[in-house]
Write a protein that holds these residues in place. Sequence first.
Motif, short mmCIF file in Angstrom:
data_model
loop_
_atom_site.label_atom_id
_atom_site.label_comp_id
_atom_site.label_asym_id
_atom_site.label_seq_id
_atom_site.Cartn_x
_atom_site.Cartn_y
_atom_site.Cartn_z
N ALA A 83 74.61 46.85 65.82
CA ALA A 83 75.48 45.94 65.23
C ALA A 83 75.83 46.37 63.70
CB ALA A 83 74.96 44.67 65.15
N CYS A 96 78.02 49.51 63.75
CA CYS A 96 79.42 49.20 64.24
C CYS A 96 80.13 48.43 62.87
CB CYS A 96 79.37 48.20 65.27
SG CYS A 96 79.05 49.33 66.71
N GLU A 97 79.41 47.86 62.24
CA GLU A 97 79.79 46.98 61.13
C GLU A 97 80.29 48.05 59.93
OE1 GLU A 97 80.27 43.57 58.37
OE2 GLU A 97 80.21 43.88 60.60
N SER A 142 80.15 45.05 66.82
CA SER A 142 78.99 44.37 65.95
C SER A 142 78.80 43.11 66.13
CB SER A 142 79.71 44.59 64.42
OG SER A 142 78.92 44.30 63.59
N TRP A 145 71.60 42.71 59.19
CA TRP A 145 72.73 43.12 59.60
C TRP A 145 73.72 43.55 58.24
CZ3 TRP A 145 77.51 39.74 59.62
CH2 TRP A 145 78.58 40.21 60.39
N GLY A 161 75.32 47.04 56.86
CA GLY A 161 76.58 47.06 56.68
C GLY A 161 76.98 47.30 55.09
#
Length: 104
Positions: free
Chosen positions: A9, A12-13, A42, A62, A66
């Motif tokens: 996640a 992907c962020e 994400s 997360w 990011g």
Amino acid sequence: MAWISLIVAGLCEMTGVAMINKWNNDHKWHSLVFLVVGFGVSFLCLTFAMETLPMGTAYAIWTGIGAAGGAVLGMVLYGESTDWKRIFFIALILSSAIGLKLIG
């Protein structure tokens, strides 16, 4: 499995954030597709991770991945400042995320 999902996640962020910058620079359709897919995957992976992990821990890690990853990508791909102070604070973000994992 939740930790792997959380790391995916965060990655992907990072992709989504990088694609925001790319989209602002070139307005090509594939940048927009990667932006939407990056953030969509994400959120999906974050949702899966939060089925097991505490919300505060999952969200903090997360956002840490990011934020730190976005800053590093900015330095590597877009020539943003690589001042030692900036790198120090990115390291603080990452060490905080690792600390949350160790105590949680």
